[in-house]
Scaffold this motif. Structure first.
Motif, PDB file in Angstrom:
ATOM      1  N   PRO A  10     -55.277   9.033 -12.965  1.00 48.91           N
ATOM      2  CA  PRO A  10     -54.775   9.975 -13.973  1.00 48.91           C
ATOM      3  C   PRO A  10     -53.720   9.302 -14.870  1.00 48.91           C
ATOM      4  O   PRO A  10     -52.995   8.412 -14.440  1.00 48.91           O
ATOM      5  CB  PRO A  10     -54.146  11.096 -13.147  1.00 48.91           C
ATOM      6  CG  PRO A  10     -54.735  10.959 -11.787  1.00 48.91           C
ATOM      7  CD  PRO A  10     -55.039   9.505 -11.606  1.00 48.91           C
ATOM      8  N   ASP A  11     -53.661   9.741 -16.109  1.00 48.75           N
ATOM      9  CA  ASP A  11     -52.675   9.210 -17.048  1.00 48.75           C
ATOM     10  C   ASP A  11     -51.703  10.313 -17.471  1.00 48.75           C
ATOM     11  O   ASP A  11     -51.782  11.445 -16.979  1.00 48.75           O
ATOM     12  CB  ASP A  11     -53.360   8.558 -18.256  1.00 48.75           C
ATOM     13  CG  ASP A  11     -54.170   9.536 -19.105  1.00 48.75           C
ATOM     14  OD1 ASP A  11     -54.084  10.766 -18.880  1.00 48.75           O
ATOM     15  OD2 ASP A  11     -54.884   9.074 -19.999  1.00 48.75           O
ATOM     16  N   GLU A  12     -50.784   9.980 -18.366  1.00 45.61           N
ATOM     17  CA  GLU A  12     -49.769  10.948 -18.794  1.00 45.61           C
ATOM     18  C   GLU A  12     -50.393  12.125 -19.533  1.00 45.61           C
ATOM     19  O   GLU A  12     -49.836  13.229 -19.542  1.00 45.61           O
ATOM     20  CB  GLU A  12     -48.691  10.271 -19.654  1.00 45.61           C
ATOM     21  CG  GLU A  12     -49.167   9.721 -20.988  1.00 45.61           C
ATOM     22  CD  GLU A  12     -49.732   8.311 -20.939  1.00 45.61           C
ATOM     23  OE1 GLU A  12     -50.053   7.785 -22.008  1.00 45.61           O
ATOM     24  OE2 GLU A  12     -49.867   7.736 -19.851  1.00 45.61           O
ATOM     25  N   ILE A  13     -51.555  11.933 -20.128  1.00 51.34           N
ATOM     26  CA  ILE A  13     -52.212  13.025 -20.839  1.00 51.34           C
ATOM     27  C   ILE A  13     -52.817  14.016 -19.851  1.00 51.34           C
ATOM     28  O   ILE A  13     -52.838  15.226 -20.103  1.00 51.34           O
ATOM     29  CB  ILE A  13     -53.235  12.466 -21.844  1.00 51.34           C
ATOM     30  CG1 ILE A  13     -52.455  11.646 -22.890  1.00 51.34           C
ATOM     31  CG2 ILE A  13     -54.030  13.569 -22.519  1.00 51.34           C
ATOM     32  CD1 ILE A  13     -53.236  10.676 -23.687  1.00 51.34           C
ATOM     33  N   ASP A  14     -53.247  13.523 -18.694  1.00 46.45           N
ATOM     34  CA  ASP A  14     -53.714  14.426 -17.648  1.00 46.45           C
ATOM     35  C   ASP A  14     -52.590  15.378 -17.220  1.00 46.45           C
ATOM     36  O   ASP A  14     -52.835  16.559 -16.954  1.00 46.45           O
ATOM     37  CB  ASP A  14     -54.226  13.643 -16.435  1.00 46.45           C
ATOM     38  CG  ASP A  14     -55.546  12.941 -16.701  1.00 46.45           C
ATOM     39  OD1 ASP A  14     -56.434  13.569 -17.317  1.00 46.45           O
ATOM     40  OD2 ASP A  14     -55.679  11.778 -16.304  1.00 46.45           O
ATOM     41  N   ALA A  15     -51.372  14.869 -17.140  1.00 45.28           N
ATOM     42  CA  ALA A  15     -50.218  15.717 -16.772  1.00 45.28           C
ATOM     43  C   ALA A  15     -50.004  16.798 -17.832  1.00 45.28           C
ATOM     44  O   ALA A  15     -49.690  17.948 -17.498  1.00 45.28           O
ATOM     45  CB  ALA A  15     -48.967  14.858 -16.613  1.00 45.28           C
ATOM     46  N   MET A  16     -50.177  16.438 -19.103  1.00 47.28           N
ATOM     47  CA  MET A  16     -50.060  17.438 -20.172  1.00 47.28           C
ATOM     48  C   MET A  16     -51.152  18.496 -20.022  1.00 47.28           C
ATOM     49  O   MET A  16     -50.896  19.695 -20.212  1.00 47.28           O
ATOM     50  CB  MET A  16     -50.197  16.775 -21.546  1.00 47.28           C
ATOM     51  CG  MET A  16     -49.057  15.911 -21.959  1.00 47.28           C
ATOM     52  SD  MET A  16     -49.439  15.243 -23.603  1.00 47.28           S
ATOM     53  CE  MET A  16     -48.406  13.803 -23.592  1.00 47.28           C
ATOM     54  N   ALA A  17     -52.366  18.036 -19.698  1.00 42.88           N
ATOM     55  CA  ALA A  17     -53.499  18.959 -19.574  1.00 42.88           C
ATOM     56  C   ALA A  17     -53.248  19.988 -18.479  1.00 42.88           C
ATOM     57  O   ALA A  17     -53.630  21.161 -18.629  1.00 42.88           O
ATOM     58  CB  ALA A  17     -54.781  18.178 -19.311  1.00 42.88           C
ATOM     59  N   VAL A  18     -52.605  19.573 -17.397  1.00 40.43           N
ATOM     60  CA  VAL A  18     -52.268  20.513 -16.318  1.00 40.43           C
ATOM     61  C   VAL A  18     -51.347  21.605 -16.866  1.00 40.43           C
ATOM     62  O   VAL A  18     -51.557  22.799 -16.621  1.00 40.43           O
ATOM     63  CB  VAL A  18     -51.621  19.777 -15.121  1.00 40.43           C
ATOM     64  CG1 VAL A  18     -51.010  20.755 -14.141  1.00 40.43           C
ATOM     65  CG2 VAL A  18     -52.642  18.873 -14.439  1.00 40.43           C
ATOM     66  N   GLU A  68     -56.716  16.719 -25.444  1.00 41.01           N
ATOM     67  CA  GLU A  68     -56.754  15.451 -24.703  1.00 41.01           C
ATOM     68  C   GLU A  68     -57.372  14.344 -25.560  1.00 41.01           C
ATOM     69  O   GLU A  68     -56.854  13.222 -25.600  1.00 41.01           O
ATOM     70  CB  GLU A  68     -57.576  15.596 -23.420  1.00 41.01           C
ATOM     71  CG  GLU A  68     -56.887  16.342 -22.308  1.00 41.01           C
ATOM     72  CD  GLU A  68     -57.752  16.380 -21.072  1.00 41.01           C
ATOM     73  OE1 GLU A  68     -57.786  15.358 -20.341  1.00 41.01           O
ATOM     74  OE2 GLU A  68     -58.403  17.422 -20.834  1.00 41.01           O
ATOM     75  N   LEU A  69     -58.466  14.654 -26.240  1.00 41.75           N
ATOM     76  CA  LEU A  69     -59.124  13.676 -27.094  1.00 41.75           C
ATOM     77  C   LEU A  69     -58.172  13.190 -28.185  1.00 41.75           C
ATOM     78  O   LEU A  69     -58.010  11.980 -28.384  1.00 41.75           O
ATOM     79  CB  LEU A  69     -60.382  14.284 -27.722  1.00 41.75           C
ATOM     80  CG  LEU A  69     -61.123  13.375 -28.698  1.00 41.75           C
ATOM     81  CD1 LEU A  69     -61.751  12.200 -27.974  1.00 41.75           C
ATOM     82  CD2 LEU A  69     -62.185  14.177 -29.455  1.00 41.75           C
ATOM     83  N   GLY A  70     -57.536  14.120 -28.870  1.00 44.38           N
ATOM     84  CA  GLY A  70     -56.608  13.754 -29.943  1.00 44.38           C
ATOM     85  C   GLY A  70     -55.454  12.899 -29.449  1.00 44.38           C
ATOM     86  O   GLY A  70     -55.094  11.895 -30.064  1.00 44.38           O
ATOM     87  N   LYS A  71     -54.880  13.283 -28.310  1.00 44.37           N
ATOM     88  CA  LYS A  71     -53.763  12.513 -27.754  1.00 44.37           C
ATOM     89  C   LYS A  71     -54.203  11.111 -27.345  1.00 44.37           C
ATOM     90  O   LYS A  71     -53.493  10.128 -27.574  1.00 44.37           O
ATOM     91  CB  LYS A  71     -53.151  13.226 -26.537  1.00 44.37           C
ATOM     92  CG  LYS A  71     -52.446  14.522 -26.859  1.00 44.37           C
ATOM     93  CD  LYS A  71     -51.145  14.264 -27.554  1.00 44.37           C
ATOM     94  CE  LYS A  71     -50.377  15.554 -27.749  1.00 44.37           C
ATOM     95  NZ  LYS A  71     -49.198  15.349 -28.581  1.00 44.37           N
TER      96      LYS A  71
END
Length: 168
Positions: free
Chosen positions: A3-11, A27-30
């Motif tokens: 997982p990356d930092e964007i996964d944490a945002m998605a949560v 997620e795509l845009g980020k």
């Protein structure tokens, strides 16, 4: 896959009640922005060794791509590179002072001028394009070619659809 930092945002987006389709779009845009930043940083480091800024490289590359004699109007450069007229003017002043571009009168329109590469500008454009290619290659060498090809094709499809939209 880690997982990356964007996964944490998605949560957090999911906890906030955002729909899954919107989360995927965010997620795509980020990830596109983050990837672009990484490539841009790698290219900027290579360009610094040549004494060029990223904007100067963009102008040299655009003029190099133009049909011979590799010339464009400043307004065409501004539109093609998404730079303001003031921004393109500043870049052209620096490139002119460095001897990479020259301006000449437009015989068809006295209000505008042509900007074209000098011989030294063509040499610098070639060196800068080589540096950019090297930076991209080194930055992406950890990604298998088939994954890169699939991602590029998928992004082309997304861009073709999103690019058709009209925004205010």
């Amino acid at each position: 896959m880690k997982p990356d930092e964007i996964d944490a945002m998605a949560v957090r987006w999911k906890e906030a009640g955002l729909p899954a389709s919107l989360i995927a779009t965010l997620e795509l845009g980020k990830r596109i922005s983050r990837l672009n930043l990484l490539f841009e940083q790698a290219v900027k480091a290579e360009l610094a060794d040549l004494g060029l800024t990223y904007a100067e490289f963009d102008v040299l590359a655009a003029l190099n791509r133009a049909a011979p004699p590799h010339r464009m109007k400043p307004s065409e450069l501004s539109k093609a590179l998404l730079l303001t007229s003031g921004g393109i003017s500043n870049v052209l002043q620096r490139l002119t002072a460095a001897g990479y571009v020259e301006r000449e009168a437009n015989a068809r329109d006295a209000r505008s001028r042509w900007v074209q590469l000098t011989d030294e500008g063509r040499r610098m454009a070639a060196a800068a394009l080589e540096a950019s290619a090297r930076a991209h290659t080194e930055a992406a060498d950890v990604v298998p070619e088939e994954i890169m090809r699939t991602a590029a094709d998928d992004l082309r499809e997304i861009l073709s659809r999103v690019g058709r939209r009209r925004y205010r």
